[in-house]
Write a protein that holds these residues in place. Structure first.
Motif, PDB file in Angstrom:
ATOM      1  N   GLY A 184       0.758  -1.247   0.000  1.00  0.00           N
ATOM      2  CA  GLY A 184       0.000   0.000   0.000  1.00  0.00           C
ATOM      3  C   GLY A 184       0.787   1.295   0.000  1.00  0.00           C
ATOM      4  N   PRO A 185       2.051   1.312   0.426  1.00  0.00           N
ATOM      5  CA  PRO A 185       2.794   2.572   0.491  1.00  0.00           C
ATOM      6  C   PRO A 185       3.010   3.234  -0.867  1.00  0.00           C
ATOM      7  CG  PRO A 185       3.818   0.924   1.879  1.00  0.00           C
ATOM      8  CD  PRO A 185       2.785   0.214   1.054  1.00  0.00           C
ATOM      9  N   LEU A 186       3.381   4.507  -0.813  1.00  0.00           N
ATOM     10  CA  LEU A 186       3.673   5.275  -2.020  1.00  0.00           C
ATOM     11  C   LEU A 186       5.161   5.249  -2.358  1.00  0.00           C
ATOM     12  CD1 LEU A 186       1.532   8.460  -1.243  1.00  0.00           C
ATOM     13  CD2 LEU A 186       0.807   6.325  -2.359  1.00  0.00           C
ATOM     14  N   LYS A 228       3.970  17.208  -1.797  1.00  0.00           N
ATOM     15  CA  LYS A 228       3.591  18.483  -2.404  1.00  0.00           C
ATOM     16  C   LYS A 228       4.723  19.497  -2.284  1.00  0.00           C
ATOM     17  CE  LYS A 228      -1.371  18.022  -1.456  1.00  0.00           C
ATOM     18  NZ  LYS A 228      -2.518  18.533  -0.649  1.00  0.00           N
ATOM     19  N   GLU A 229       5.400  19.468  -1.145  1.00  0.00           N
ATOM     20  CA  GLU A 229       6.455  20.438  -0.861  1.00  0.00           C
ATOM     21  C   GLU A 229       7.760  20.116  -1.590  1.00  0.00           C
ATOM     22  OE1 GLU A 229       9.126  21.774   3.039  1.00  0.00           O
ATOM     23  OE2 GLU A 229       7.099  20.961   3.324  1.00  0.00           O
ATOM     24  N   ASN A 230       8.109  18.822  -1.666  1.00  0.00           N
ATOM     25  CA  ASN A 230       9.436  18.430  -2.166  1.00  0.00           C
ATOM     26  C   ASN A 230       9.441  17.743  -3.518  1.00  0.00           C
ATOM     27  OD1 ASN A 230      10.975  19.154   0.314  1.00  0.00           O
ATOM     28  ND2 ASN A 230       9.691  17.572   1.240  1.00  0.00           N
ATOM     29  N   GLY A 231       8.270  17.372  -4.032  1.00  0.00           N
ATOM     30  CA  GLY A 231       8.252  16.551  -5.234  1.00  0.00           C
ATOM     31  C   GLY A 231       8.583  15.109  -4.863  1.00  0.00           C
ATOM     32  N   THR A 232       8.773  14.256  -5.869  1.00  0.00           N
ATOM     33  CA  THR A 232       9.019  12.839  -5.610  1.00  0.00           C
ATOM     34  C   THR A 232      10.506  12.543  -5.442  1.00  0.00           C
ATOM     35  OG1 THR A 232       9.197  12.283  -7.955  1.00  0.00           O
ATOM     36  CG2 THR A 232       6.996  12.212  -6.965  1.00  0.00           C
ATOM     37  N   SER A 233      10.785  11.475  -4.730  1.00  0.00           N
ATOM     38  CA  SER A 233      12.162  10.979  -4.596  1.00  0.00           C
ATOM     39  C   SER A 233      12.356   9.813  -5.561  1.00  0.00           C
ATOM     40  CB  SER A 233      12.398  10.489  -3.161  1.00  0.00           C
ATOM     41  OG  SER A 233      11.752   9.235  -2.972  1.00  0.00           O
ATOM     42  N   PRO A 234      13.595   9.351  -5.759  1.00  0.00           N
ATOM     43  CA  PRO A 234      13.828   8.192  -6.629  1.00  0.00           C
ATOM     44  C   PRO A 234      13.181   6.903  -6.130  1.00  0.00           C
ATOM     45  CG  PRO A 234      15.848   9.433  -6.349  1.00  0.00           C
ATOM     46  CD  PRO A 234      14.860  10.001  -5.371  1.00  0.00           C
ATOM     47  N   VAL A 235      12.768   6.848  -4.862  1.00  0.00           N
ATOM     48  CA  VAL A 235      12.169   5.615  -4.350  1.00  0.00           C
ATOM     49  C   VAL A 235      10.647   5.686  -4.301  1.00  0.00           C
ATOM     50  CG1 VAL A 235      14.211   4.953  -3.042  1.00  0.00           C
ATOM     51  CG2 VAL A 235      12.448   6.334  -1.923  1.00  0.00           C
ATOM     52  N   HIS A 236      10.052   6.761  -4.788  1.00  0.00           N
ATOM     53  CA  HIS A 236       8.597   6.829  -4.857  1.00  0.00           C
ATOM     54  C   HIS A 236       8.078   6.011  -6.039  1.00  0.00           C
ATOM     55  CE1 HIS A 236       8.632  10.199  -1.928  1.00  0.00           C
ATOM     56  NE2 HIS A 236       7.418   9.736  -1.665  1.00  0.00           N
ATOM     57  N   ARG A 237       6.880   5.485  -5.878  1.00  0.00           N
ATOM     58  CA  ARG A 237       6.244   4.665  -6.909  1.00  0.00           C
ATOM     59  C   ARG A 237       5.458   5.582  -7.843  1.00  0.00           C
ATOM     60  NH1 ARG A 237       3.981  -0.046  -2.741  1.00  0.00           N
ATOM     61  NH2 ARG A 237       6.027  -0.568  -1.858  1.00  0.00           N
ATOM     62  N   ARG A 238       6.067   5.925  -8.946  1.00  0.00           N
ATOM     63  CA  ARG A 238       5.512   6.973  -9.801  1.00  0.00           C
ATOM     64  C   ARG A 238       4.291   6.527 -10.593  1.00  0.00           C
ATOM     65  NH1 ARG A 238      11.305   9.777 -11.569  1.00  0.00           N
ATOM     66  NH2 ARG A 238      11.896  10.284  -9.423  1.00  0.00           N
ATOM     67  N   SER A 239       3.992   5.229 -10.582  1.00  0.00           N
ATOM     68  CA  SER A 239       2.794   4.739 -11.259  1.00  0.00           C
ATOM     69  C   SER A 239       1.560   4.855 -10.374  1.00  0.00           C
ATOM     70  CB  SER A 239       2.986   3.273 -11.666  1.00  0.00           C
ATOM     71  OG  SER A 239       3.246   2.465 -10.527  1.00  0.00           O
ATOM     72  N   HIS A 255       6.432   7.448   8.805  1.00  0.00           N
ATOM     73  CA  HIS A 255       5.258   6.880   8.129  1.00  0.00           C
ATOM     74  C   HIS A 255       5.582   5.683   7.244  1.00  0.00           C
ATOM     75  CE1 HIS A 255       6.669   8.976   4.568  1.00  0.00           C
ATOM     76  NE2 HIS A 255       6.664  10.121   5.235  1.00  0.00           N
ATOM     77  N   LYS A 256       6.884   5.383   7.069  1.00  0.00           N
ATOM     78  CA  LYS A 256       7.343   4.204   6.320  1.00  0.00           C
ATOM     79  C   LYS A 256       6.850   4.181   4.863  1.00  0.00           C
ATOM     80  CE  LYS A 256       9.184   2.514  10.134  1.00  0.00           C
ATOM     81  NZ  LYS A 256       8.746   3.493  11.167  1.00  0.00           N
TER      82      LYS A 256
END
Length: 236
Positions: free
Chosen positions: A31-33, A185-196, A172-173
């Motif tokens: 479930g995480p992002l 919203k503040e920082n944008g995505t990191s390389p470990v975020h699930r962009r799909s 929040h893991k």
């Protein structure tokens, strides 16, 4: 039948039918992002006495960590497998979860005769599997796999916090909490975020300090996760 008998009833039937190595398989992190999905596979000896009666999410964190090391002491073999966020984006979360589960099984020191999963069908086992809804509440092996996967993934997310502190992963893991969404919203995505994932797709890549130091390829990331898993084991 009391709780002690119920939690091992499926394993007992399988052992009595001639199955020698019954593996319980479960995952953490569908479930995480952000972050990997982590799967674990646990094979217990037939004389095991039940010592887990809840799934990992219902057990306090400190108790989970104690059980984590107890599982390694009592099991015949424990395997852990990972699927990175890039793999999740490429093949979807369900298929990535199955991939992590198969990797966990492949890392075992024994070859299982039969699998008990938490409602996930794994093609390599064919008919030699039992897919239980809420399997981590009905099978000792599944419950143990749930704990191993959860503790391992939490440790990995705490490690990723050191690389990407702007997202507060240690708290929040990677789950879609209000705080996590606000930090996206503040920082944008990191390389470990699930962009799909829909909650992530609307944000552009950020420019945090970890952007250029975290591995790009899935293979390098899998080695990083394995290294962290070994580090966790050495802490016992």
């Amino acid at each position: 039948m009391d709780d002690k008998e119920k939690i091992i009833s499926f394993e007992l039937k399988l052992w009595q039918s001639g199955k020698r190595y019954v593996v319980g398989i479960d995952e953490a992190g569908r479930g995480p992002l952000a972050g990997p999905v982590v799967a674990a596979a646990v094979v217990f000896p037939q004389d095991i006495s039940p010592f887990i009666f809840k799934d990992s999410k219902k057990i306090p964190e400190n108790r989970r960590k104690i059980l984590f090391y107890e599982i390694f002491e009592k099991a015949i073999s424990v395997g852990v497998g990972f699927a990175d966020s890039t793999e999740i984006d490429e093949m979807n979360i369900l298929n990535a979860t199955k991939l992590a589960m198969i990797r966990a099984v492949e890392s075992l020191s024994v070859k299982p005769d039969f699998a008990i999963t938490d409602a996930v069908f794994l093609f390599p086992f064919g008919e030699n599997q039992l897919n239980l809804v809420k399997g981590d509440e009905k099978s000792l092996s599944c419950a143990a796999a749930s704990i191993v996967a959860k503790v391992t993934r939490d440790f990995i997310m705490e490690s990723l916090h050191e690389i990407f502190p702007e997202y507060n992963f240690k708290k929040h893991k990677g789950y879609p909490t209000k705080e996590h969404i606000n930090l996206l919203k503040e920082n944008g995505t990191s390389p470990v975020h699930r962009r799909s994932f829909g909650r992530v797709r609307e944000y552009k890549p950020g420019r945090g300090r970890g952007k250029d130091c975290f591995p790009i390829s899935a293979q390098e990331r899998l080695r990083y996760f394995e290294k962290k898993f070994q580090e966790l084991l050495r802490r016992n």
